[in-house]
Design an enzyme around this catalytic site. Structure first.
Site, PDB file in Angstrom:
ATOM      1  N   SER A 206       1.079  -1.104  -0.176  1.00 41.18           N
ATOM      2  CA  SER A 206      -0.118  -0.018  -0.259  1.00 41.18           C
ATOM      3  C   SER A 206       0.902   1.057   0.239  1.00 41.18           C
ATOM      4  CB  SER A 206      -0.937   0.055   1.600  1.00 41.18           C
ATOM      5  OG  SER A 206      -2.754   0.596   1.291  1.00 41.18           O
ATOM      6  N   ASN A 207       0.223   2.665   0.476  1.00 42.22           N
ATOM      7  CA  ASN A 207       0.736   3.524   1.010  1.00 42.22           C
ATOM      8  C   ASN A 207       0.167   4.437   1.362  1.00 42.22           C
ATOM      9  OD1 ASN A 207      -1.376   5.333  -0.395  1.00 42.22           O
ATOM     10  ND2 ASN A 207      -0.931   4.459  -2.178  1.00 42.22           N
ATOM     11  N   PRO A 208       1.167   5.734   1.825  1.00 44.56           N
ATOM     12  CA  PRO A 208       0.523   6.472   3.442  1.00 44.56           C
ATOM     13  C   PRO A 208      -0.565   6.990   2.945  1.00 44.56           C
ATOM     14  CG  PRO A 208       2.823   6.322   2.679  1.00 44.56           C
ATOM     15  CD  PRO A 208       2.160   6.272   1.522  1.00 44.56           C
TER      16      PRO A 208
END
Length: 396
Positions: A206-208
């Site tokens: 995923s990513n932030p």
């Protein structure tokens, strides 16, 4: 900002009035406060006066020694009257056109806009007469903010409908009420947040992304009168009121949700940080940890924005470009390659404007060649600037 008269009536939720008054003043509104005698059984005049930054209008001060009538003065001063909490009794008096106390007289004396934040027991809220009065008030052009479902004040009552909305949400509702509806009639589809690409039941890529930018666009468009559908990846943000929210996790789920509503939309703002890749193999069971090196094989996810651009038609299409360098040339190329009307360029590595921040600093690149550099500002302000351009393309 507006001149807001907060009218506090007799209910337990009156104890939240000082917080509401402080929030209104912090946002820049000019505030005055009116309290009924029953309200002052729950909260002191001093608490209200300190929070409002001025004296409290009460029954005792209704008629002035110099002949002035306080209800006339307040009705003419206020741009909006927010009754919070609003009892069944106060709503009934207003619906029937009574004027036997300071609040009902102020409302009858020509208050320009009125909003009610009901707070009462569920049985009282659902009573046929209360519902009839609520419909009457709405037919008169008054707004109803709530009530919400939640814990009720009386001992042993548990949960139910009738709880006053929290001051923060009342502030949002008031802002929406005061915002010009220049996007009324627009059907807007917004994506927000990250996606998750699972390796096994507990691990994912995923990513932030927090989703704040996309949520800000959805909320600003709602306030400006648009009909909004928000397709959201996993976030910790509460669902915006007045917006249809579709929850997804993976890029493939987001693609399905977006394409399923594309024919409905007149404009699309793709603010989501969609994963570029997904694992080629997904385990049904949690993979045990091993000491050896592990190699992941990844497959490219569909380019949702490019797919939308290929079937754009008359829609307004907005994309985002997250870069770590200047990125201007790459953003221009993406704007043309994906057949966009507007692309929003921002930077992940600039302090205070990256993932999860409350502010953003962007460059807006338009298909007609315009390049608009925006200074650092709140994401809600950025959202309104984006929507100004969406409106321009939509109306044009």
């Amino acid at each position: 900002m507006a001149r807001v008269l907060v009218a506090v009536t007799g209910g337990v939720a009156a104890i939240k009035a000082p917080h509401l008054l402080r929030l209104l003043r912090a946002q820049g509104h000019e505030v005055r406060v009116l309290a009924t005698p029953r309200a002052l059984e729950f909260i002191t005049p001093l608490s209200l006066a300190v929070a409002a930054g001025g004296e409290v209008a009460t029954e005792e001060a209704w008629f002035r020694p110099d002949g002035r009538a306080l209800h006339i003065e307040l009705a003419r001063w206020a741009e909006v009257v927010l009754v919070a909490p609003a009892t069944a009794d106060a709503m009934a008096k207003a619906a029937l056109g009574l004027a036997d106390d300071l609040l009902s007289a102020t409302l009858l004396a020509g208050a320009k806009r009125v909003a009610w934040a009901p707070a009462m027991n569920e049985a009282m809220w659902l009573a046929p007469k209360t519902q009839e009065h609520a419909r009457t008030l709405e037919a008169m052009g008054h707004a109803l903010f709530g009530p919400a479902y939640g814990p009720l004040a009386a001992v042993g009552e548990g949960e139910g409908w009738g709880r006053m909305l929290e001051p923060e949400e009342l502030l949002e509702r008031l802002q929406a009420l005061l915002t010009p509806k220049d996007l009324k009639g627009l059907k807007l589809l917004v994506s927000a947040g990250p996606t998750r690409e699972y390796l096994d039941p507990v691990r994912f890529l995923s990513n932030p992304s927090s989703g704040r930018m996309g949520y800000a666009v959805a909320e600003a468009a709602r306030d400006r009168g648009a009909e909004v559908v928000l397709v959201s990846g996993p976030t910790t943000l509460p669902a915006p009121w007045g917006v249809e929210v579709v929850r997804v996790e993976s890029a493939l789920e987001m693609r399905e949700a977006i394409l399923g509503r594309y024919s409905w939309a007149q404009a699309v703002v793709m603010a989501a940080a969609v994963a570029d890749y997904r694992p080629a193999e997904v385990s049904r069971e949690k993979e045990p940890k091993v000491a050896a090196e592990k190699v992941l094989r990844l497959l490219p996810n569909p380019d949702i924005l490019k797919e939308l651009g290929e079937n754009k038609g008359p829609r307004v299409l907005v994309g985002f470009a997250m870069e770590t360098g200047e990125g201007l040339a790459r953003a221009k190329e993406k704007l043309l390659r994906k057949n966009l009307d507007l692309i929003v360029l921002n930077w992940v590595n600039r302090e205070g404007v990256g993932f999860g921040s409350l502010e953003n600093e962007v460059v807006l690149l338009l298909r007609d060649g315009r390049v608009l550099e925006l200074p650092r500002m709140k994401k809600r302000q950025v959202a309104d600037r984006i929507l100004d351009l969406v409106k321009e393309f939509w109306k044009g």
